[in-house]
Design a protein around this motif. Structure first.
Motif, mmCIF file in Angstrom:
data_model
loop_
_atom_site.group_PDB
_atom_site.id
_atom_site.type_symbol
_atom_site.label_atom_id
_atom_site.label_comp_id
_atom_site.label_asym_id
_atom_site.label_seq_id
_atom_site.Cartn_x
_atom_site.Cartn_y
_atom_site.Cartn_z
ATOM 1 N N HIS A 61 0.855 -1.189 0.000
ATOM 2 C CA HIS A 61 0.000 0.000 0.000
ATOM 3 C C HIS A 61 0.895 1.244 0.000
ATOM 4 C CE1 HIS A 61 -2.863 3.074 1.183
ATOM 5 N NE2 HIS A 61 -3.849 2.207 0.950
ATOM 6 N N PRO A 62 0.626 2.220 -0.882
ATOM 7 C CA PRO A 62 1.522 3.389 -1.008
ATOM 8 C C PRO A 62 1.782 4.104 0.317
ATOM 9 C CG PRO A 62 -0.078 3.367 -2.791
ATOM 10 C CD PRO A 62 -0.478 2.262 -1.861
ATOM 11 N N LYS A 63 0.776 4.217 1.157
ATOM 12 C CA LYS A 63 0.963 4.917 2.427
ATOM 13 C C LYS A 63 1.906 4.148 3.343
ATOM 14 C CE LYS A 63 -1.522 7.734 5.698
ATOM 15 N NZ LYS A 63 -2.751 8.523 5.865
ATOM 16 N N VAL A 64 1.824 2.820 3.333
ATOM 17 C CA VAL A 64 2.714 2.002 4.155
ATOM 18 C C VAL A 64 4.136 2.053 3.605
ATOM 19 C CG1 VAL A 64 3.166 -0.319 5.031
ATOM 20 C CG2 VAL A 64 0.805 0.498 4.855
ATOM 21 N N VAL A 65 4.261 1.952 2.296
ATOM 22 C CA VAL A 65 5.583 2.020 1.669
ATOM 23 C C VAL A 65 6.265 3.347 2.001
ATOM 24 C CG1 VAL A 65 6.807 2.127 -0.538
ATOM 25 C CG2 VAL A 65 5.018 0.416 -0.196
ATOM 26 N N GLN A 66 5.507 4.446 1.941
ATOM 27 C CA GLN A 66 6.090 5.755 2.240
ATOM 28 C C GLN A 66 6.512 5.851 3.691
ATOM 29 O OE1 GLN A 66 6.685 8.138 -0.241
ATOM 30 N NE2 GLN A 66 8.003 8.857 1.440
ATOM 31 N N ALA A 67 5.719 5.267 4.586
ATOM 32 C CA ALA A 67 6.075 5.284 6.005
ATOM 33 C C ALA A 67 7.376 4.523 6.252
ATOM 34 C CB ALA A 67 4.941 4.680 6.833
ATOM 35 N N ILE A 68 7.561 3.418 5.541
ATOM 36 C CA ILE A 68 8.804 2.648 5.668
ATOM 37 C C ILE A 68 9.994 3.476 5.178
ATOM 38 C CG2 ILE A 68 10.046 0.632 4.792
ATOM 39 C CD1 ILE A 68 7.275 -0.789 4.729
ATOM 40 N N LYS A 69 9.825 4.133 4.040
ATOM 41 C CA LYS A 69 10.906 4.975 3.499
ATOM 42 C C LYS A 69 11.234 6.117 4.448
ATOM 43 C CE LYS A 69 9.949 4.049 -1.397
ATOM 44 N NZ LYS A 69 9.470 4.636 -2.677
ATOM 45 N N ASP A 70 10.203 6.775 4.945
ATOM 46 C CA ASP A 70 10.434 7.895 5.851
ATOM 47 C C ASP A 70 11.080 7.426 7.147
ATOM 48 O OD1 ASP A 70 9.246 9.518 3.960
ATOM 49 O OD2 ASP A 70 7.314 9.649 4.996
ATOM 50 N N GLY A 71 10.636 6.266 7.650
ATOM 51 C CA GLY A 71 11.211 5.745 8.879
ATOM 52 C C GLY A 71 12.688 5.430 8.736
ATOM 53 N N ALA A 72 13.058 4.890 7.574
ATOM 54 C CA ALA A 72 14.459 4.522 7.334
ATOM 55 C C ALA A 72 15.363 5.746 7.247
ATOM 56 C CB ALA A 72 14.574 3.694 6.060
ATOM 57 N N ASP A 73 14.772 6.915 7.014
ATOM 58 C CA ASP A 73 15.575 8.139 6.958
ATOM 59 C C ASP A 73 16.075 8.565 8.332
ATOM 60 O OD1 ASP A 73 15.478 8.486 4.234
ATOM 61 O OD2 ASP A 73 13.698 9.775 4.279
ATOM 62 N N SER A 74 15.461 8.014 9.403
ATOM 63 C CA SER A 74 15.868 8.444 10.736
ATOM 64 C C SER A 74 16.410 7.317 11.610
ATOM 65 C CB SER A 74 14.695 9.127 11.448
ATOM 66 O OG SER A 74 13.560 8.270 11.495
ATOM 67 N N LEU A 75 15.724 6.164 11.622
ATOM 68 C CA LEU A 75 16.160 5.067 12.497
ATOM 69 C C LEU A 75 15.961 3.723 11.811
ATOM 70 C CD1 LEU A 75 14.600 6.061 15.948
ATOM 71 C CD2 LEU A 75 17.042 5.838 15.483
ATOM 72 N N MET A 76 16.954 2.856 11.908
ATOM 73 C CA MET A 76 16.848 1.504 11.354
ATOM 74 C C MET A 76 16.594 0.460 12.444
ATOM 75 S SD MET A 76 17.288 1.251 7.963
ATOM 76 C CE MET A 76 18.100 -0.310 7.600
ATOM 77 N N HIS A 77 17.076 0.751 13.658
ATOM 78 C CA HIS A 77 17.047 -0.279 14.702
ATOM 79 C C HIS A 77 16.911 0.378 16.055
ATOM 80 C CE1 HIS A 77 18.026 -3.752 17.121
ATOM 81 N NE2 HIS A 77 19.169 -3.227 17.528
ATOM 82 N N GLY A 78 16.247 -0.327 17.008
ATOM 83 C CA GLY A 78 16.152 0.136 18.386
ATOM 84 C C GLY A 78 17.506 0.010 19.072
ATOM 85 N N PRO A 79 17.731 -0.886 19.960
ATOM 86 C CA PRO A 79 16.713 -1.731 20.578
ATOM 87 C C PRO A 79 15.927 -0.952 21.628
ATOM 88 C CG PRO A 79 18.849 -2.202 21.528
ATOM 89 C CD PRO A 79 19.079 -1.164 20.471
ATOM 90 N N SER A 80 14.623 -1.220 21.677
ATOM 91 C CA SER A 80 13.791 -0.484 22.617
ATOM 92 C C SER A 80 14.244 -0.762 24.044
ATOM 93 C CB SER A 80 12.324 -0.887 22.446
ATOM 94 O OG SER A 80 12.129 -2.241 22.783
ATOM 95 N N GLY A 81 14.244 0.247 24.842
ATOM 96 C CA GLY A 81 14.729 0.137 26.221
ATOM 97 C C GLY A 81 16.126 0.685 26.348
ATOM 98 N N VAL A 82 17.009 0.241 25.455
ATOM 99 C CA VAL A 82 18.357 0.814 25.425
ATOM 100 C C VAL A 82 18.268 2.246 24.916
ATOM 101 C CG1 VAL A 82 20.666 0.618 24.424
ATOM 102 C CG2 VAL A 82 19.416 -1.432 25.123
ATOM 103 N N ILE A 83 17.479 2.429 23.844
ATOM 104 C CA ILE A 83 17.095 3.760 23.404
ATOM 105 C C ILE A 83 15.562 3.790 23.348
ATOM 106 C CG2 ILE A 83 19.214 4.129 22.076
ATOM 107 C CD1 ILE A 83 17.515 3.593 19.528
ATOM 108 N N MET A 84 15.003 4.958 23.153
ATOM 109 C CA MET A 84 13.562 5.069 22.997
ATOM 110 C C MET A 84 13.278 6.003 21.829
ATOM 111 S SD MET A 84 10.751 3.851 23.759
ATOM 112 C CE MET A 84 11.433 2.761 25.011
#
Length: 441
Positions: A61-84
């Motif tokens: 879905h175009p909206k999901v694909v765009q969210a993935i692209k935008d997300g990759a522009d800032s963070l690829m990996h957590g791990p949650s708890g170590v960072i937030m």
């Protein structure tokens, strides 16, 4: 198929374990879009599997694909708890608004199996009880803990000796109800007897941490219990202080016509496992419970490296947007009812079609021997193959692999259902001709 792809495909047994590479139908594809796969053979295939109930918003879905692209522009990996990071917090906040009442605290993981493991660990930790009760026919995953409560097929447990801390009782036997008797009353009465026998002879209720089940049987055959049966399970759990876990990995995110089957059947569990449709194909899942339960599960008692991946959380947020904006819950109900009407008419014309059942866009079609009415797994596979040759991809389930799963993306339209079921009936007719089955009438 390009030469390099074809060469690798023909040699996949050199690279991949058979348990990963050899599922049905092993279709080589080069692209997915909406309700379609695009094969390496140049053909287009209408997808009635949704990647096994994952692509509820349709493929890519175009909206999901765009969210993935935008997300990759800032963070690829957590791990949650170590960072937030904001995407995981936004997702938890959004999910609170659609979950059944009091299910408002989340442990994010990667897969349905992990969510199930987390649910059972939480239940045992907070109750200080060792045992789990599950239902015959349910499928909860393939890791050893989840496998201990999975009984959809014995072959999944072969040689693996799941731990002995589980007990099974029968799932609601709708088909076994005597003629003239209320299905709901019959199933509820049998359930009470099964629990009573279990508590009399094998385990005391004071030792049981939780009861786990699929509110609609998935891999075990797409069986739909009466609402009253699920309500009785809830009542029995409350009576004995046992926690109730719903495995909503397959039923969640609109598949039954509501956000979750718990809402469809008006039964709220204590703990829920969610995955599959949560992020439109990105690996993500969650164990969900009340803050009261989760607060008893302190830091270090459970953990994850990849769970709640920031990009997956961004995809999940977009998925929720699409489901709401495109009114996919209503579409699931409407298109599911439409498909069942069409299938009822097809069933009337063909001896090899047994029971047809569904809730929302979670539909099961039994294939049976035309003479005896017995489950016919071989016939089912042949019909799947014929449908695929004609351009529609279905999937299978059931104890004897006799049930066709019809689980299209929730964006499906009437014209696509018409096309898919036209081809399905053609496949049935061709199979009947091969088997020399006399048509109805």
């Amino acid at each position: 198929m390009s030469t390099s792809f074809e060469q690798r495909y023909n040699r996949m047994s050199d690279y991949l374990a058979p348990s990963m590479a050899k599922d049905h139908p092993n279709l080589p594809v080069v692209k997915e879009e909406g309700c379609y796969y695009y094969g390496a053979d140049g053909k287009t295939y209408l997808d009635f599997t949704s990647g096994i109930a994952v692509a509820n918003t349709g493929h890519r879905h175009p909206k999901v694909v765009q969210a993935i692209k935008d997300g990759a522009d800032s963070l690829m990996h957590g791990p949650s708890g170590v960072i937030m990071y904001d995407s995981i917090l936004k997702l938890a906040e959004r999910l609170q608004g659609i979950m059944p009442e009091n299910l408002d605290c989340f442990f994010f993981a990667n897969s349905g199996t992990e969510a199930i493991e987390g649910a059972m660990k939480l239940a045992k930790y907070v109750t200080k009880r060792p045992y789990v009760i599950s239902f015959t026919g349910c499928f909860h995953g393939r890791s050893l803990g989840a496998l201990g409560v999975s009984t959809s097929k014995s072959k999944y447990r072969k040689f693996l000796q799941p731990n002995g801390l589980t007990y099974q009782i029968p799932y609601a036997d709708v088909a076994g109800c005597p003629e003239g008797e209320s299905v709901a009353d019959y199933c509820v009465n049998e359930l009470e007897k099964d629990f009573e026998r279990l508590f009399d002879h094998q385990v005391t209720p004071e030792e049981v941490a939780c009861v786990i089940l699929e509110p609609v049987l998935g891999e075990g055959g797409y069986l739909i219990p009466p609402k009253e049966w699920l309500q009785k399970v809830r009542e029995i759990c409350d009576r004995h202080g046992m926690l109730l876990i719903f495995d909503e990995v397959q039923t969640g995110f609109g598949r039954t016509g509501d956000w979750f089957a718990a809402q469809t059947f008006d039964v709220t569990p204590d703990i829920m496992a969610i995955a599959k449709g949560i992020a439109s194909g990105m690996p993500l899942s969650a164990t969900v419970a009340s803050k009261e339960l989760m607060s008893q599960w302190p830091m270090g008692t459970h953990g994850t490296t990849f769970g709640g991946n920031p990009i997956a959380c961004s995809a999940a947020l977009a998925t929720l947007d699409v489901i709401e904006e495109e009114k996919l819950l209503a579409n699931s109900r409407e298109m599911g009812a439409y498909a069942l009407e069409k299938l009822a008419l097809i069933k009337e014309k063909h001896h090899v079609i047994g029971d047809v059942r569904g809730v929302g866009l979670m539909i099961g079609i039994e294939i049976v021997d035309a003479q005896t009415g017995a489950p016919d797994g071989n016939g089912m596979m042949r019909i799947l193959d014929l449908a695929l040759e004609k351009g529609v991809l279905f999937y299978l389930c059931g104890k004897h692999q006799e049930v066709i799963r019809m689980i299209p993306p929730l964006i499906i339209e009437k014209e696509q259902i018409d096309e898919g079921l036209r081809i399905f009936e053609e496949a049935v007719m061709e199979y009947e001709q091969e088997k020399k089955v006399v048509p109805v009438g």
